[in-house]
Design a protein around this motif. Structure first.
Motif, short mmCIF file in Angstrom:
data_model
loop_
_atom_site.label_atom_id
_atom_site.label_comp_id
_atom_site.label_asym_id
_atom_site.label_seq_id
_atom_site.Cartn_x
_atom_site.Cartn_y
_atom_site.Cartn_z
N VAL A 96 -12.49 -39.05 12.38
CA VAL A 96 -11.50 -37.98 12.30
C VAL A 96 -12.20 -36.67 11.92
O VAL A 96 -12.83 -36.57 10.86
N PHE A 97 -12.07 -35.69 12.80
CA PHE A 97 -12.63 -34.35 12.58
C PHE A 97 -11.47 -33.42 12.25
O PHE A 97 -10.48 -33.36 12.97
N PHE A 98 -11.60 -32.67 11.15
CA PHE A 98 -10.50 -31.83 10.67
C PHE A 98 -10.89 -30.36 10.75
O PHE A 98 -12.01 -29.98 10.43
N ASP A 99 -9.95 -29.52 11.20
CA ASP A 99 -10.17 -28.08 11.24
C ASP A 99 -8.89 -27.38 10.77
O ASP A 99 -7.84 -28.02 10.61
N VAL A 100 -8.98 -26.07 10.57
CA VAL A 100 -7.84 -25.32 10.05
C VAL A 100 -6.87 -24.94 11.16
O VAL A 100 -5.67 -25.20 11.08
N ARG A 101 -7.39 -24.33 12.24
CA ARG A 101 -6.54 -23.80 13.28
C ARG A 101 -6.56 -24.67 14.52
O ARG A 101 -7.52 -25.40 14.79
N ASP A 102 -5.51 -24.59 15.31
CA ASP A 102 -5.36 -25.36 16.54
C ASP A 102 -6.23 -24.74 17.62
O ASP A 102 -5.92 -23.68 18.16
N SER A 103 -7.33 -25.40 17.94
CA SER A 103 -8.27 -24.85 18.92
C SER A 103 -7.71 -24.86 20.34
O SER A 103 -8.09 -24.02 21.17
N GLY A 104 -6.79 -25.78 20.61
CA GLY A 104 -6.24 -25.87 21.96
C GLY A 104 -5.19 -24.83 22.26
O GLY A 104 -4.99 -24.45 23.41
N LYS A 105 -4.50 -24.35 21.20
CA LYS A 105 -3.46 -23.34 21.37
C LYS A 105 -3.64 -22.28 20.28
O LYS A 105 -2.76 -22.05 19.45
N LEU A 106 -4.80 -21.66 20.27
CA LEU A 106 -5.13 -20.67 19.25
C LEU A 106 -4.31 -19.41 19.49
O LEU A 106 -4.51 -18.70 20.46
N LYS A 107 -3.38 -19.14 18.58
CA LYS A 107 -2.47 -18.01 18.73
C LYS A 107 -2.87 -16.86 17.82
O LYS A 107 -3.43 -17.07 16.74
N SER A 108 -2.56 -15.64 18.26
CA SER A 108 -2.79 -14.46 17.42
C SER A 108 -1.75 -14.43 16.31
O SER A 108 -0.57 -14.62 16.55
N VAL A 109 -2.23 -14.23 15.08
CA VAL A 109 -1.33 -14.12 13.94
C VAL A 109 -1.70 -12.87 13.13
O VAL A 109 -2.61 -12.13 13.51
N SER A 110 -0.99 -12.64 12.03
CA SER A 110 -1.29 -11.48 11.20
C SER A 110 -2.72 -11.56 10.67
O SER A 110 -3.36 -12.61 10.69
#
Length: 397
Positions: A96-110
Motif C-alpha cells: 500500500v502506497f499512500f499520498d496526500v492528493r489524488d494523482s489521477g484527478k488532481l484538481k486546482s484548489v485554494s
C-alpha cells in the motif's frame, strides 16, 4: 518491515529492469517487478471493482491510496479503525502506497501556505499540515508514503511560486524523514522550470529517501514534451532507488517513461477509459502483417452501435474474465441500459490488459527487444489521445 530495490538489468539509454522487495514479516514478502504499476484507488477501492474482483486479476501486487479521499471530516473516521489501512480497506495482501492528493484527478484548489496544503474533498476544501499528515500515517501504517508536497496546479506559475514550492516540499520532506518506521518517497517539484526541477531532484537525492515521486500532471500537452520535462529531474537522481511517476497513463507515456528510467506508474488512465466506455486493445507485441501506414486503434468504444451484434470478446485471445465469458454486444447493451455491470466488466478487462502490457515491457527489456518494439508501436499507433464523445461519461459511478 524493510524495503529494498535491486536493479536486475540496465542499458546505456536509462532503460532498467528492477525488483522492489517488501519484507513485512517472516510470513509475508511482496515482490514487485519493475517497470510496473500501482492500482489506482478512489475512496479506498479500485473503481468499479470489489476486493474479490481485484484479487481475480493477476499481476497486481500494489495499490495507491489517497488521504484526500478520507479527510472530508477531521480526524477521518477511518483513523478510529484498529489494524491500520491494510485491514480497513481489505488490502492485506498488497503493498500500500499512500499520498496526500489524488494523482489521477488532481484538481486546482485554494492556495497552499508554509504551514499547510489545501486538498479537495467531497465536502469542500480542507487543509492538511505536515504534522497532522505524519500523525495519520502512523495510524494508517501504509508500507510507503509520499512526503507532503506543494504541488502546483497553475498552468503558468511565476518563478517565485515555483521556488516556494520546492522550498516547502523539501522542508516537509525533512519533517517526514524524522519519523521512523515507514518508508518515505520524496516528491520532486519544480513544475515547468528546468533549474528548479534540477534543484529539487538534487536536494531530495541528498536525503535518505526510499524512492522518488515525479508529477507529470499540468505539464506539456504531448507525451514527448512531458517526458522531456521530467527528464530534467530524472537525470539528477541516483539509479539505485525507484521512481514513481504520476500523470503518465497512455501507452505512449509509459513506453517513453520506461525508456527514461521510470519504474512505477499509476493506473488512473484505465479508470478514465473505463468510464468512457472504452476497452483496451493495444499491444507491444505487434503482428508483422499490420499495416503501419494506417494508424491502428488503441481502444474500442463500446458505445458504438456497430457492436450491438458483435459476438466477439473485447479482445480475441485475452484471458481476462470479461473476454472469457462475455461479448462486445453484451457489454454494449449493458452500457446503453446503464447497468453497473458494464463498468465492472470493462474495468476487469482494462486493468488485466494494462498489467499485462507492463509484463510484456519487462519481457522485452529482458530480451533486448524493447526499443525495436517501441519503434514499431509508434509506427502502428502513433500518439493518440482519449476520444471525446457525447456518451463518454457514465452517470452511475
Amino acid at each position: 518491515m524493510s524495503l529494498s530495490f535491486n536493479l536486475l538489468k540496465t542499458s546505456e539509454k536509462s532503460l532498467r529492469l528492477g525488483r522492489l522487495t517488501l519484507i513485512k514479516n517472516q510470513e509475508q514478502n511482496i515482490l514487485l517487478d519493475t517497470p510496473n504499476c500501482l492500482a489506482y484507488t478512489s475512496r479506498g477501492c479500485v473503481p468499479h471493482l470489489t476486493p474479490d474482483n481485484l484479487q481475480a486479476i493477476p499481476l497486481i501486487d500494489a495499490v495507491s491510496v489517497t488521504l484526500e479521499h478520507f479527510i472530508d471530516i477531521q480526524p477521518p473516521p477511518s483513523t478510529q479503525f484498529p489494524g491500520g489501512i491494510h485491514k480497513f480497506l481489505n488490502f492485506e495482501g498488497y503493498l500500500v502506497f499512500f499520498d496526500v492528493r489524488d494523482s489521477g484527478k488532481l484538481k486546482s484548489v485554494s492556495y497552499n501556505t508554509d504551514k499547510y496544503v489545501s486538498i479537495y474533498t467531497c465536502h469542500g476544501v480542507r487543509q492538511i499540515t505536515s504534522d497532522s499528515y505524519i500523525k495519520y500515517m502512523n495510524i494508517y501504517k501504509p508500507d510507503i508514503f509520499a512526503s507532503l508536497a506543494d504541488k502546483i496546479t497553475d498552468e503558468t506559475p511565476s518563478l517565485k511560486r515555483i521556488k516556494k514550492s520546492v522550498d516547502r516540499t523539501l522542508k516537509w520532506l525533512d519533517n517526514a524523514l524524522s519519523n521512523e518506521g515507514i518508508q518515505v518517497f520524496g516528491v520532486l517539484t519544480g513544475h515547468n522550470n528546468q533549474e528548479e526541477r534540477i534543484r529539487s531532484a538534487q536536494e531530495t537525492a541528498k536525503r535518505n529517501v526510499a524512492g522518488f515521486v515525479l508529477n507529470g500532471n499540468f505539464l506539456e500537452n504531448t507525451s514527448r514534451e512531458r517526458i522531456n520535462m521530467l527528464k530534467s529531474s530524472l537525470d539528477h537522481l541516483p539509479s539505485t532507488k525507484p521512481r514513481l511517476a504520476y500523470g503518465l497513463g497512455t501507452p505512449e507515456d509509459i513506453i517513453l517513461g520506461v525508456s527514461e528510467g521510470i519504474d512505477l506508474f499509476d493506473t488512473a488512465y484505465s479508470v478514465k477509459m473505463t468510464d468512457a466506455g472504452h476497452a483496451f486493445i493495444f499491444s507491444l507485441d505487434l503482428k508483422n502483417d499490420l499495416d503501419s501506414s494506417k494508424q491502428q486503434q488503441q481502444t474500442i468504444n463500446l458505445w458504438d452501435t456497430n457492436f450491438r451484434n458483435d459476438v466477439q470478446p473485447l479482445l480475441i485471445g485475452c484471458q481476462c474474465y470479461s473476454c472469457q465469458n462475455h461479448t462486445r454486444a453484451y457489454i454494449h447493451h449493458l452500457l446503453n441500459a446503464h447497468e453497473m455491470l458494464a463498468t465492472v466488466l470493462l474495468m476487469s478487462h482494462n486493468l488485466y490488459h494494462y498489467t499485462n502490457f507492463f509484463k510484456t515491457i519487462r519481457e522485452s527489456i529482458n530480451q533486448n527487444t524493447f526499443f525495436q518494439k517501441a519503434e514499431q508501436f509508434f509506427k502502428v499507433y502513433g500518439e493518440q489521445k482519449m476520444e471525446e464523445t457525447k456518451n463518454s461519461t457514465i452517470i452511475y459511478n
